[in-house]
Scaffold this motif. Structure first.
Motif, PDB file in Angstrom:
ATOM      1  N   ARG A  15      46.201   1.546 -54.707  1.00  0.00           N
ATOM      2  CA  ARG A  15      47.442   0.923 -54.180  1.00  0.00           C
ATOM      3  C   ARG A  15      48.545   1.315 -55.002  1.00  0.00           C
ATOM      4  O   ARG A  15      48.568   1.572 -56.352  1.00  0.00           O
ATOM      5  N   PRO A  16      49.684   1.477 -54.488  1.00  0.00           N
ATOM      6  CA  PRO A  16      50.896   1.650 -55.439  1.00  0.00           C
ATOM      7  C   PRO A  16      51.272   0.390 -56.271  1.00  0.00           C
ATOM      8  O   PRO A  16      50.977  -0.736 -55.974  1.00  0.00           O
ATOM      9  N   LEU A  17      52.127   0.788 -57.355  1.00  0.00           N
ATOM     10  CA  LEU A  17      52.402  -0.340 -58.169  1.00  0.00           C
ATOM     11  C   LEU A  17      53.404  -1.639 -57.292  1.00  0.00           C
ATOM     12  O   LEU A  17      52.985  -2.782 -57.597  1.00  0.00           O
ATOM     13  N   VAL A  18      54.236  -1.045 -56.594  1.00  0.00           N
ATOM     14  CA  VAL A  18      55.079  -1.778 -55.597  1.00  0.00           C
ATOM     15  C   VAL A  18      54.823  -1.340 -54.127  1.00  0.00           C
ATOM     16  O   VAL A  18      54.901  -0.336 -53.732  1.00  0.00           O
ATOM     17  N   LEU A  40      64.899 -10.513 -42.904  1.00  0.00           N
ATOM     18  CA  LEU A  40      64.179 -11.355 -44.076  1.00  0.00           C
ATOM     19  C   LEU A  40      63.560 -10.363 -45.096  1.00  0.00           C
ATOM     20  O   LEU A  40      62.909  -9.545 -44.543  1.00  0.00           O
ATOM     21  N   VAL A  41      63.789 -10.502 -46.432  1.00  0.00           N
ATOM     22  CA  VAL A  41      62.783  -9.885 -47.084  1.00  0.00           C
ATOM     23  C   VAL A  41      61.925 -10.873 -47.640  1.00  0.00           C
ATOM     24  O   VAL A  41      62.283 -11.969 -47.990  1.00  0.00           O
ATOM     25  N   VAL A  42      60.739 -10.243 -47.436  1.00  0.00           N
ATOM     26  CA  VAL A  42      59.447 -11.208 -48.018  1.00  0.00           C
ATOM     27  C   VAL A  42      58.710 -10.646 -49.066  1.00  0.00           C
ATOM     28  O   VAL A  42      58.245  -9.349 -48.949  1.00  0.00           O
ATOM     29  N   ALA A  43      58.805 -11.241 -50.264  1.00  0.00           N
ATOM     30  CA  ALA A  43      57.821 -10.555 -51.312  1.00  0.00           C
ATOM     31  C   ALA A  43      56.739 -11.756 -51.858  1.00  0.00           C
ATOM     32  O   ALA A  43      56.677 -12.931 -51.685  1.00  0.00           O
ATOM     33  N   GLN A  44      55.600 -10.917 -51.733  1.00  0.00           N
ATOM     34  CA  GLN A  44      54.466 -11.761 -51.734  1.00  0.00           C
ATOM     35  C   GLN A  44      53.785 -11.355 -53.043  1.00  0.00           C
ATOM     36  O   GLN A  44      53.476 -10.119 -53.431  1.00  0.00           O
ATOM     37  N   ASP A  91      52.453 -11.635 -65.868  1.00  0.00           N
ATOM     38  CA  ASP A  91      53.343 -12.704 -65.402  1.00  0.00           C
ATOM     39  C   ASP A  91      54.612 -12.225 -65.367  1.00  0.00           C
ATOM     40  O   ASP A  91      55.253 -12.227 -64.499  1.00  0.00           O
ATOM     41  N   HIS A  92      55.110 -12.536 -66.616  1.00  0.00           N
ATOM     42  CA  HIS A  92      56.470 -12.133 -66.782  1.00  0.00           C
ATOM     43  C   HIS A  92      56.953 -10.760 -66.254  1.00  0.00           C
ATOM     44  O   HIS A  92      58.124 -10.421 -65.471  1.00  0.00           O
ATOM     45  N   GLY A  93      56.260  -9.524 -66.642  1.00  0.00           N
ATOM     46  CA  GLY A  93      56.491  -8.348 -66.253  1.00  0.00           C
ATOM     47  C   GLY A  93      56.482  -8.196 -64.596  1.00  0.00           C
ATOM     48  O   GLY A  93      57.528  -7.593 -63.902  1.00  0.00           O
ATOM     49  N   THR A  94      55.493  -8.728 -63.925  1.00  0.00           N
ATOM     50  CA  THR A  94      55.511  -8.636 -62.424  1.00  0.00           C
ATOM     51  C   THR A  94      56.705  -9.414 -61.881  1.00  0.00           C
ATOM     52  O   THR A  94      57.095  -9.010 -60.908  1.00  0.00           O
ATOM     53  N   GLY A  95      56.996 -10.498 -62.420  1.00  0.00           N
ATOM     54  CA  GLY A  95      58.128 -11.315 -61.870  1.00  0.00           C
ATOM     55  C   GLY A  95      59.440 -10.665 -62.021  1.00  0.00           C
ATOM     56  O   GLY A  95      60.061 -10.572 -61.096  1.00  0.00           O
ATOM     57  N   TYR A  96      59.691 -10.028 -62.895  1.00  0.00           N
ATOM     58  CA  TYR A  96      60.838  -9.095 -62.931  1.00  0.00           C
ATOM     59  C   TYR A  96      60.694  -7.969 -62.125  1.00  0.00           C
ATOM     60  O   TYR A  96      61.859  -7.633 -61.372  1.00  0.00           O
ATOM     61  N   LEU A  97      59.758  -7.299 -61.714  1.00  0.00           N
ATOM     62  CA  LEU A  97      59.449  -6.172 -60.872  1.00  0.00           C
ATOM     63  C   LEU A  97      59.671  -6.717 -59.607  1.00  0.00           C
ATOM     64  O   LEU A  97      60.483  -5.984 -58.428  1.00  0.00           O
ATOM     65  N   MET A  98      59.302  -8.081 -59.272  1.00  0.00           N
ATOM     66  CA  MET A  98      59.419  -8.725 -57.991  1.00  0.00           C
ATOM     67  C   MET A  98      60.959  -8.541 -57.841  1.00  0.00           C
ATOM     68  O   MET A  98      61.453  -8.577 -56.779  1.00  0.00           O
ATOM     69  N   LEU A 121      57.406  -7.035 -49.496  1.00  0.00           N
ATOM     70  CA  LEU A 121      56.891  -6.409 -50.827  1.00  0.00           C
ATOM     71  C   LEU A 121      55.813  -7.067 -51.152  1.00  0.00           C
ATOM     72  O   LEU A 121      55.534  -8.224 -51.194  1.00  0.00           O
ATOM     73  N   ARG A 122      54.711  -6.351 -51.563  1.00  0.00           N
ATOM     74  CA  ARG A 122      53.687  -6.951 -52.279  1.00  0.00           C
ATOM     75  C   ARG A 122      53.282  -6.552 -53.623  1.00  0.00           C
ATOM     76  O   ARG A 122      53.457  -5.472 -53.984  1.00  0.00           O
ATOM     77  N   PHE A 123      52.971  -7.560 -54.566  1.00  0.00           N
ATOM     78  CA  PHE A 123      52.501  -7.290 -55.827  1.00  0.00           C
ATOM     79  C   PHE A 123      51.469  -7.854 -56.274  1.00  0.00           C
ATOM     80  O   PHE A 123      50.754  -8.954 -55.566  1.00  0.00           O
ATOM     81  N   ALA A 124      50.416  -7.420 -57.293  1.00  0.00           N
ATOM     82  CA  ALA A 124      49.345  -8.207 -57.954  1.00  0.00           C
ATOM     83  C   ALA A 124      49.316  -8.194 -59.358  1.00  0.00           C
ATOM     84  O   ALA A 124      49.684  -6.944 -59.828  1.00  0.00           O
TER      85      ALA A 124
END
Length: 468
Positions: free
Chosen positions: A184-187, A313-317, A363-370, A390-393
């Motif tokens: 999967r892609p990073l974002v 709407l922009v949905v970020a998960q 946690d912090h890195g993914t948060g800023y990326l979101m 938008l999906r992040f893991a």
């Protein structure tokens, strides 16, 4: 194995950003910041830099400027922010990010890490181990020492608790979930419909608050999700955090993560509260969620359903392990993702005890990326329209950090560089209803951007369920 580089260009490309903006980012290097064997400093710098650049780009678009303001990423500010929970003081009192049962334990054949910060997770852990609610850490230690790590992992997870067996980078690379993540892609970015292009709201006074006048529903908890919405609040968004009244919150965690936001509680299964939520959704611009994949879908809050009711709407998960693969429905936290993905082995000690990253950087890195992805989506909507998903893991961010399990330069270093420890330039104090707070200043900086939030955290859950 991945060929992704740990730099802002990779993050910016993953966000769909225009490469010509990258020269507008400069870095203040602080040797020893977030010192580790893996390139944690580079990951943190990339995520924060991408967020700042996305904020500068969106602000320039709203203000009708021909170019985005210059962005500066200071390693000292980034490292301090990534340690925000450690730097928090409440009337001089230090806080602790982990409860006594959130730690590494030796097992019969290796190691396992548990997470039990919340009372319901502690109860599930002890129940799965056949222990009483008042069991002491020494009792847990004795029980775990007699059981295989994978057996503990499966037993506790089946009971709704949190435990992960220690794996090497190679073991995780061969694991079905590890393979699914690397595919999967990073974002993950998806257009949900053909909603018309977004007309940027005029900035009320100045181009310094790119999110002024925009509304964000925050359905996140713990760190990564709240970091993203805290960044959006910094840039002027009206962020309303919504929690279930049945789920407790850790007071110090709220004080660290909810600067600039308001907080309310709604039971989305109760008709009155659900109606209040739908009223909020009707004029929301962004919705950020941090619950397990599928948990909100059962309440009619899947991304397509949300976009149908609120076009544009922009949905970020956010999830721990991704919304796919055998672990797609599992609970997880940064500390556990580090254990599963081999990071704890890579950062371990010479006597083969597991280690950890110098901060909860996933946690912090993914948060800023979101937050960066939300800002970029808003910019992109002005040209192309469409509701966005938008999906992040956390585990996908871990895959970016680890690559093939070693730093880009080759073998893992025997020990990291001496840490950079002077956080004083990036700490501030403010009064709040909970007392005098010392807190980490935001690291997201561009020319003319705010240097801190417009309000400290209020009382958790005490705000009205309405927009400002």
């Amino acid at each position: 194995m991945t060929d992704e580089h740990i730099d802002i260009a990779t993050a910016w490309t993953a966000l769909g950003g225009e490469p010509s903006l990258l020269p507008g980012v400069s870095t203040v290097v602080r040797e020893g910041a977030l010192a580790a064997r893996l390139p944690v400093r580079e990951l943190a710098r990339a995520c924060v830099g991408a967020c700042a650049l996305a904020g500068a780009e969106w602000g320039a678009r709203r203000a009708g400027l021909s170019r985005a303001p210059e962005v500066t990423v200071d390693d000292g500010a980034v490292a301090t922010a990534f340690h925000s929970e450690r730097h928090l003081r409440v009337d001089g009192r230090a806080t602790s990010p982990f409860a006594p049962l959130s730690r590494f334990w030796r097992t019969a054949d290796g190691w396992v890490r548990t997470h039990a910060n919340y009372p319901h997770h502690r109860a599930r852990l002890l129940g799965a181990l056949g222990l009483t609610a008042d069991a002491a850490p020494q009792t847990v230690e004795a029980v775990l020492a007699e059981r295989p790590a994978l057996e503990v992992e499966e037993t506790v997870c089946a009971a709704g608790g949190l435990a992960v067996a220690l794996r090497t980078p190679g073991e995780w690379a061969a694991h079905e979930q590890g393979r699914a993540l690397r595919a999967r892609p990073l974002v993950e970015r998806e257009r949900l419909d053909d909603a018309p292009a977004r007309a940027p709201l005029p900035l009320p006074e100045t181009p310094l608050l790119p999110m002024a006048g925009l509304r964000v529903l925050d359905l996140t908890r713990v760190i990564a999700g709240p970091v993203s919405t805290r960044a959006l609040a910094l840039l002027g968004a009206d962020v309303l955090r919504i929690d279930s009244p049945r789920l407790p919150e850790i007071p110090d965690q709220h004080l660290d993560m909810d600067f600039g936001k308001r907080s309310t509680t709604l039971d989305l299964t109760a008709p009155g509260d659900r109606a209040a939520f739908e009223d909020l959704l009707a004029s929301a611009d962004v919705l950020v969620t941090g619950y397990r994949p599928g948990a909100l879908d059962r309440l009619g809050l899947s991304a397509p359903a949300l976009a149908e009711r609120r076009p544009g709407l922009v949905v970020a998960q956010l999830s721990a392990w991704g919304a796919y693969g055998p672990w797609g429905g599992r609970r997880g936290f940064d500390s556990l993702v580090q254990v599963a993905t081999g990071i704890a082995v890579t950062e371990g000690t010479a006597d083969r005890r597991p280690g950890a990253l110098p901060a909860q950087a996933l946690d912090h890195g993914t948060g800023y990326l979101m937050a960066a992805a939300v800002l970029r989506s808003l910019t992109d909507q002005t040209e192309r329209g469409g509701s966005r998903l938008l999906r992040f893991a956390l585990a996908r961010t871990a895959a970016w950090l680890t690559g093939d399990g070693t730093p880009a330069g080759g073998t893992v270093a025997a020990s990291p560089a001496p840490p950079y420890e002077d956080a004083s330039p990036w700490l501030a104090e403010t009064d709040s209803g909970a007392g005098r707070l010392r807190y980490a200043l935001p690291p997201v900086r561009f020319a003319g951007s705010p240097t801190t939030w417009d309000r400290p955290p209020g009382t958790w859950g005490a705000d009205a369920a309405r927009w400002r």
